[in-house]
Design a protein around this motif. Structure first.
Motif, PDB file in Angstrom:
ATOM      1  N   GLY A 134      47.571  27.756  38.950  1.00 46.51           N
ATOM      2  CA  GLY A 134      47.629  28.342  37.618  1.00 46.51           C
ATOM      3  C   GLY A 134      47.560  29.850  37.596  1.00 46.51           C
ATOM      4  O   GLY A 134      48.228  30.497  36.782  1.00 46.51           O
ATOM      5  N   SER A 135      46.770  30.459  38.486  1.00 45.00           N
ATOM      6  CA  SER A 135      46.637  31.910  38.466  1.00 45.00           C
ATOM      7  C   SER A 135      47.952  32.597  38.827  1.00 45.00           C
ATOM      8  O   SER A 135      48.329  33.600  38.216  1.00 45.00           O
ATOM      9  CB  SER A 135      45.526  32.349  39.427  1.00 45.00           C
ATOM     10  OG  SER A 135      45.832  31.970  40.762  1.00 45.00           O
ATOM     11  N   LEU A 139      44.939  30.851  28.048  1.00 43.99           N
ATOM     12  CA  LEU A 139      44.389  30.553  29.368  1.00 43.99           C
ATOM     13  C   LEU A 139      43.192  29.634  29.213  1.00 43.99           C
ATOM     14  O   LEU A 139      42.236  29.977  28.492  1.00 43.99           O
ATOM     15  CB  LEU A 139      43.990  31.842  30.086  1.00 43.99           C
ATOM     16  CG  LEU A 139      45.035  32.973  30.095  1.00 43.99           C
ATOM     17  CD1 LEU A 139      44.509  34.170  30.872  1.00 43.99           C
ATOM     18  CD2 LEU A 139      46.353  32.489  30.665  1.00 43.99           C
ATOM     19  N   LYS A 194      36.644  32.507  35.138  1.00 44.99           N
ATOM     20  CA  LYS A 194      38.014  32.717  35.583  1.00 44.99           C
ATOM     21  C   LYS A 194      38.911  33.227  34.457  1.00 44.99           C
ATOM     22  O   LYS A 194      39.829  34.021  34.694  1.00 44.99           O
ATOM     23  CB  LYS A 194      38.580  31.415  36.156  1.00 44.99           C
ATOM     24  CG  LYS A 194      37.971  31.006  37.480  1.00 44.99           C
ATOM     25  CD  LYS A 194      38.655  29.772  38.043  1.00 44.99           C
ATOM     26  CE  LYS A 194      38.058  29.395  39.406  1.00 44.99           C
ATOM     27  NZ  LYS A 194      38.703  28.208  40.004  1.00 44.99           N
ATOM     28  N   THR A 195      38.674  32.765  33.255  1.00 45.27           N
ATOM     29  CA  THR A 195      39.482  33.237  32.128  1.00 45.27           C
ATOM     30  C   THR A 195      39.303  34.734  31.921  1.00 45.27           C
ATOM     31  O   THR A 195      40.289  35.460  31.711  1.00 45.27           O
ATOM     32  CB  THR A 195      39.100  32.467  30.860  1.00 45.27           C
ATOM     33  OG1 THR A 195      37.671  32.545  30.668  1.00 45.27           O
ATOM     34  CG2 THR A 195      39.503  31.012  30.957  1.00 45.27           C
ATOM     35  N   LEU A 220      43.235  27.467  36.040  1.00 48.83           N
ATOM     36  CA  LEU A 220      43.524  28.804  36.559  1.00 48.83           C
ATOM     37  C   LEU A 220      43.126  28.920  38.026  1.00 48.83           C
ATOM     38  O   LEU A 220      42.578  29.935  38.450  1.00 48.83           O
ATOM     39  CB  LEU A 220      42.789  29.861  35.724  1.00 48.83           C
ATOM     40  CG  LEU A 220      43.082  29.841  34.222  1.00 48.83           C
ATOM     41  CD1 LEU A 220      42.277  30.908  33.518  1.00 48.83           C
ATOM     42  CD2 LEU A 220      44.572  30.001  33.948  1.00 48.83           C
ATOM     43  N   CYS A 266      45.633  40.521  33.730  1.00 44.84           N
ATOM     44  CA  CYS A 266      46.858  40.460  32.932  1.00 44.84           C
ATOM     45  C   CYS A 266      47.010  41.692  32.043  1.00 44.84           C
ATOM     46  O   CYS A 266      48.115  42.251  31.920  1.00 44.84           O
ATOM     47  CB  CYS A 266      46.861  39.196  32.074  1.00 44.84           C
ATOM     48  SG  CYS A 266      46.978  37.658  33.007  1.00 44.84           S
ATOM     49  N   VAL A 292      50.325  32.299  35.826  1.00 45.84           N
ATOM     50  CA  VAL A 292      49.990  33.231  34.755  1.00 45.84           C
ATOM     51  C   VAL A 292      50.495  34.627  35.083  1.00 45.84           C
ATOM     52  O   VAL A 292      51.114  35.305  34.242  1.00 45.84           O
ATOM     53  CB  VAL A 292      48.463  33.237  34.514  1.00 45.84           C
ATOM     54  CG1 VAL A 292      48.065  34.393  33.616  1.00 45.84           C
ATOM     55  CG2 VAL A 292      48.025  31.914  33.899  1.00 45.84           C
ATOM     56  N   ASP A 308      40.283  27.327  31.230  1.00 45.39           N
ATOM     57  CA  ASP A 308      39.564  26.923  32.441  1.00 45.39           C
ATOM     58  C   ASP A 308      38.075  27.066  32.152  1.00 45.39           C
ATOM     59  O   ASP A 308      37.662  28.000  31.462  1.00 45.39           O
ATOM     60  CB  ASP A 308      39.953  27.783  33.646  1.00 45.39           C
ATOM     61  CG  ASP A 308      39.626  27.094  34.967  1.00 45.39           C
ATOM     62  OD1 ASP A 308      38.436  26.789  35.189  1.00 45.39           O
ATOM     63  OD2 ASP A 308      40.545  26.867  35.775  1.00 45.39           O
ATOM     64  N   LEU A 361      40.870  36.764  34.976  1.00 43.39           N
ATOM     65  CA  LEU A 361      42.329  36.772  34.973  1.00 43.39           C
ATOM     66  C   LEU A 361      42.886  37.509  33.766  1.00 43.39           C
ATOM     67  O   LEU A 361      43.932  38.169  33.862  1.00 43.39           O
ATOM     68  CB  LEU A 361      42.851  35.336  35.000  1.00 43.39           C
ATOM     69  CG  LEU A 361      44.344  35.165  35.287  1.00 43.39           C
ATOM     70  CD1 LEU A 361      44.722  35.817  36.617  1.00 43.39           C
ATOM     71  CD2 LEU A 361      44.727  33.692  35.297  1.00 43.39           C
ATOM     72  N   GLU A 396      42.630  35.828  40.633  1.00 40.81           N
ATOM     73  CA  GLU A 396      41.509  36.451  39.922  1.00 40.81           C
ATOM     74  C   GLU A 396      40.267  36.568  40.781  1.00 40.81           C
ATOM     75  O   GLU A 396      39.284  37.202  40.380  1.00 40.81           O
ATOM     76  CB  GLU A 396      41.188  35.659  38.652  1.00 40.81           C
ATOM     77  CG  GLU A 396      40.514  34.311  38.881  1.00 40.81           C
ATOM     78  CD  GLU A 396      41.499  33.182  39.094  1.00 40.81           C
ATOM     79  OE1 GLU A 396      41.100  32.012  38.951  1.00 40.81           O
ATOM     80  OE2 GLU A 396      42.676  33.475  39.386  1.00 40.81           O
ATOM     81  N   GLN A 451      43.168  32.430  45.132  1.00 41.68           N
ATOM     82  CA  GLN A 451      43.286  32.612  43.692  1.00 41.68           C
ATOM     83  C   GLN A 451      43.346  34.093  43.344  1.00 41.68           C
ATOM     84  O   GLN A 451      42.558  34.895  43.856  1.00 41.68           O
ATOM     85  CB  GLN A 451      42.118  31.935  42.971  1.00 41.68           C
ATOM     86  CG  GLN A 451      42.063  30.432  43.225  1.00 41.68           C
ATOM     87  CD  GLN A 451      40.942  29.744  42.483  1.00 41.68           C
ATOM     88  OE1 GLN A 451      40.346  30.315  41.567  1.00 41.68           O
ATOM     89  NE2 GLN A 451      40.639  28.499  42.861  1.00 41.68           N
TER      90      GLN A 451
END
Length: 320
Positions: A34-35, A51, A77-78, A30, A85, A38, A53, A81, A67, A65
């Protein structure tokens, strides 16, 4: 919220939106790539996401990034983010795995069935095992190569890993995958030659250097990966339609060629030297053309390169 995906549906259609809502995509990593992938998937209506990470948001992530905010520094980070979302689409179904993917704990990451996997991991050993696992289970996977030390996002492209160049990560991955029997892999990479950044940060243990990164290159890579996931069903339809169009054009082309060949004259078949040797009369050339066509067959007939008058080829010849 009923009209949240209206502008997307206007382009993709209702059937595609229903399919996206039923899809489950896993994003491994992420970071800067990745971010963005997503967020694009959530904004496009993908109904379920996993997700993965193991890292936390640090101040050096703020430049690229999604997030990474001053309010989220220090958070997983999960979690950071996921909150973003759910603020975009409260109905999205999220599964968070705050752990590092490796071969020893492979099964912990495949407890659900994925329709697509996006690989944005920056560790070679983890990428190799993830790619092999996805291909062994028949799950489509798109892998991101290096976006660090790159400046030109317009050079990003999605292709087979065998066609990559000027990317050190792709070079290592090609060799390792070849040794493991993996011949083909869809990747996103940039053929741009990497820049040489200033060494302003000490590398962590196990790494020789810290790559520099800008927001637009990894961000564009993540958006392109998400677009590839979203447009995959439509891409198959477009490819089939293009093949049908090509077959239809080829059939028409062959019909035109047959019709053109039936109208071929002696002037178009025989070179100037042969015509000069056998005389310039019309009757002589016509007789020669009949004998040649009977003896050699039509498939060997040649058009004369200097004859441009298709309406009456004899007129140009007799005028000389």
């Amino acid at each position: 919220m009923d009209n949240q995906f209206l502008r997307t549906q206007m382009l993709l259609g209702g059937d595609a939106m229903n399919q996206l809502h039923r899809s489950h995509v896993a994003v491994f990593g992420l970071g800067g790539v990745g971010s963005y992938a997503v967020e694009a998937l959530v904004r496009s209506g993908v109904g379920e996401l996993t997700l993965i990470d193991d890292d936390t948001v640090s101040p050096t992530n703020l430049n690229r990034q999604l997030e990474a905010l001053h309010s989220t520094v220090g958070q997983n980070k999960t979690d950071a983010l996921a909150a973003r979302c759910r603020d975009i689409n409260p109905d999205v179904r999220l599964h968070l795995i705050c752990a590092r993917y490796d071969a020893a704990h492979r099964e912990d990451f495949f407890t659900a069935r994925y329709d697509y996997i996006l690989d944005a991991i920056d560790t070679v050993s983890s990428k190799l095992d993830l790619i092999q696992t996805a291909q062994a289970r028949g799950i489509p996977i798109l892998s991101a190569m290096g976006t660090g030390n790159k400046l030109d996002a317009s050079q990003l492209c999605i292709t087979d890993i065998s066609k990559t160049r000027n990317c050190s990560l792709a070079r290592v991955m090609r060799k390792e995958l070849r040794d493991r029997g993996v011949k083909h892999l869809r990747v996103i990479y940039s053929p741009e030659l990497p820049a040489k950044p200033e060494a302003l940060e000490a590398p962590p243990p196990g790494r020789r250097s810290v790559p520099a990164s800008l927001v637009w290159v990894p961000g564009c890579a993540g958006l392109m990966m998400a677009g590839d996931v979203i447009l995959t069903p439509d891409a198959k339809k477009r490819k089939k339609a293009a093949a049908n169009d090509f077959d239809r054009y080829h059939r028409q082309f062959r019909r035109d060629r047959r019709g053109q060949h039936r109208r071929t004259s002696a002037r178009q078949v025989y070179p100037r030297a042969l015509q000069r040797r056998n005389g310039k009369g019309r009757g002589t050339l016509r007789a020669l053309h009949r004998r040649g066509r009977h003896a050699r067959g039509r498939k060997h007939a040649r058009r004369h390169p200097f004859d441009r008058d298709r309406r009456d080829p004899w007129r140009t010849f007799t005028a000389r």
